[in-house]
Design an enzyme around this catalytic site. Sequence first.
Site, PDB file in Angstrom:
ATOM      1  N   HIS A 261      49.762  36.813 -43.571  1.00 19.47           N
ATOM      2  CA  HIS A 261      49.893  35.353 -43.609  1.00 19.47           C
ATOM      3  C   HIS A 261      50.376  34.809 -42.259  1.00 19.47           C
ATOM      4  O   HIS A 261      49.824  33.839 -41.731  1.00 19.47           O
ATOM      5  CB  HIS A 261      50.858  34.952 -44.726  1.00 19.47           C
ATOM      6  CG  HIS A 261      51.091  33.485 -44.819  1.00 19.47           C
ATOM      7  ND1 HIS A 261      50.355  32.669 -45.650  1.00 19.47           N
ATOM      8  CD2 HIS A 261      51.952  32.669 -44.160  1.00 19.47           C
ATOM      9  CE1 HIS A 261      50.758  31.412 -45.496  1.00 19.47           C
ATOM     10  NE2 HIS A 261      51.728  31.393 -44.601  1.00 19.47           N
ATOM     11  N   GLU A 262      51.384  35.436 -41.691  1.00 20.39           N
ATOM     12  CA  GLU A 262      51.940  34.951 -40.412  1.00 20.39           C
ATOM     13  C   GLU A 262      50.944  35.130 -39.273  1.00 20.39           C
ATOM     14  O   GLU A 262      50.787  34.257 -38.433  1.00 20.39           O
ATOM     15  CB  GLU A 262      53.256  35.678 -40.103  1.00 20.39           C
ATOM     16  CG  GLU A 262      54.409  35.250 -40.988  1.00 20.39           C
ATOM     17  CD  GLU A 262      54.631  33.743 -40.957  1.00 20.39           C
ATOM     18  OE1 GLU A 262      54.719  33.166 -39.866  1.00 20.39           O
ATOM     19  OE2 GLU A 262      54.693  33.139 -42.033  1.00 20.39           O
TER      20      GLU A 262
ATOM     21  N   HIS B  78      48.393  32.389 -39.347  1.00 20.62           N
ATOM     22  CA  HIS B  78      48.845  31.143 -38.708  1.00 20.62           C
ATOM     23  C   HIS B  78      48.597  31.208 -37.198  1.00 20.62           C
ATOM     24  O   HIS B  78      48.135  30.251 -36.584  1.00 20.62           O
ATOM     25  CB  HIS B  78      50.349  30.933 -38.913  1.00 20.62           C
ATOM     26  CG  HIS B  78      50.715  30.247 -40.195  1.00 20.62           C
ATOM     27  ND1 HIS B  78      50.135  29.069 -40.602  1.00 20.62           N
ATOM     28  CD2 HIS B  78      51.634  30.563 -41.144  1.00 20.62           C
ATOM     29  CE1 HIS B  78      50.685  28.696 -41.756  1.00 20.62           C
ATOM     30  NE2 HIS B  78      51.579  29.592 -42.114  1.00 20.62           N
TER      31      HIS B  78
ATOM     32  N   GLU C 174      48.650  26.066 -44.830  1.00 19.41           N
ATOM     33  CA  GLU C 174      49.148  27.126 -45.705  1.00 19.41           C
ATOM     34  C   GLU C 174      48.015  27.764 -46.515  1.00 19.41           C
ATOM     35  O   GLU C 174      47.945  28.995 -46.621  1.00 19.41           O
ATOM     36  CB  GLU C 174      50.225  26.581 -46.647  1.00 19.41           C
ATOM     37  CG  GLU C 174      51.562  26.345 -45.967  1.00 19.41           C
ATOM     38  CD  GLU C 174      52.055  27.580 -45.245  1.00 19.41           C
ATOM     39  OE1 GLU C 174      51.992  28.683 -45.804  1.00 19.41           O
ATOM     40  OE2 GLU C 174      52.489  27.448 -44.092  1.00 19.41           O
TER      41      GLU C 174
HETATM   42 ZN    ZN Z   1      52.715  29.820 -43.704  1.00 17.86          ZN
END
Ligand code: ZN
Length: 273
Positions: free
Chosen positions: A133-134, A137, A194
Amino acid sequence: MKKIITLSVFVFMLSCATNPFTGKKTLAFVSNAQLFPTAFAQYDQFLTESKVVTGTAKAEMIKRVGERIAVAAERWLDANGQQGYLKDYKWEYNLVNDPAVNAWCMPGGKIVFYTGILDVAQNETAIAAIMGHEVAHALANHGQQRMSAAYIQQGLSVVGNIAITDAKSRQAFNQYYGVGSNVLGMLPFSRKHENESDKIGIYLMAIAGYNPDEAAELWKRMGARSNGQAPPEFLSTHPASATRVKNLQAEAATAKSEARKFGVTQFRPIKNF
Ligand SMILES: [Zn+2]
């Protein structure tokens, strides 16, 4: 007035970068060439001021998961016509001794996990979910877009030269990337960002050989943490909503078929630390 027009023209010229993940034009006011050296310096600075854990099984695990996610990202980008996308990345994965429930990835692949998040993660597969997830981003330049939007809102001219050296700019930079362990100091990503990172992140973990079913389980545990005790830092920018859990459960099947395209048909067993 004239100044505003000039700024707008610059914004228009510099902001039209195509996001390889959505195929849409996105705001990228600050280029990688400008941003990466700043991010690398900031990261080194952060490490000198933090208790970096080295040589332990947990620290090794963070590096191992990070490397696998980075390889998955490279394979996935290559397969999607984005060869060379990561050429300026200088991946680094560090665990710091800090009770904050937090993790982040700076531009150019500079990652930090706090020991506090290990309790919620409970296993390596969940670490892969957070890492994916990071990294997502960072790949999608979300922090960059957030910085750009803020600069425009404030009418700041940073064209051609963004030197994040003074204390105030540094503080702003850290806010946009979620660096630091102060809940109030961190700005949330948009829901759109997100969703994008959840989707890319779960693909990356699956391609890296980690069972994507664990992503939703991780967010359930995150959500449980928000009741009672002080909410984890990570949750201030990543609400663990029922919708999020539901979306991740649905996305896991797609992630598995995505992984199959890369020859991954089996996942590592999930074992708690
Ligand atoms: Zn996030």
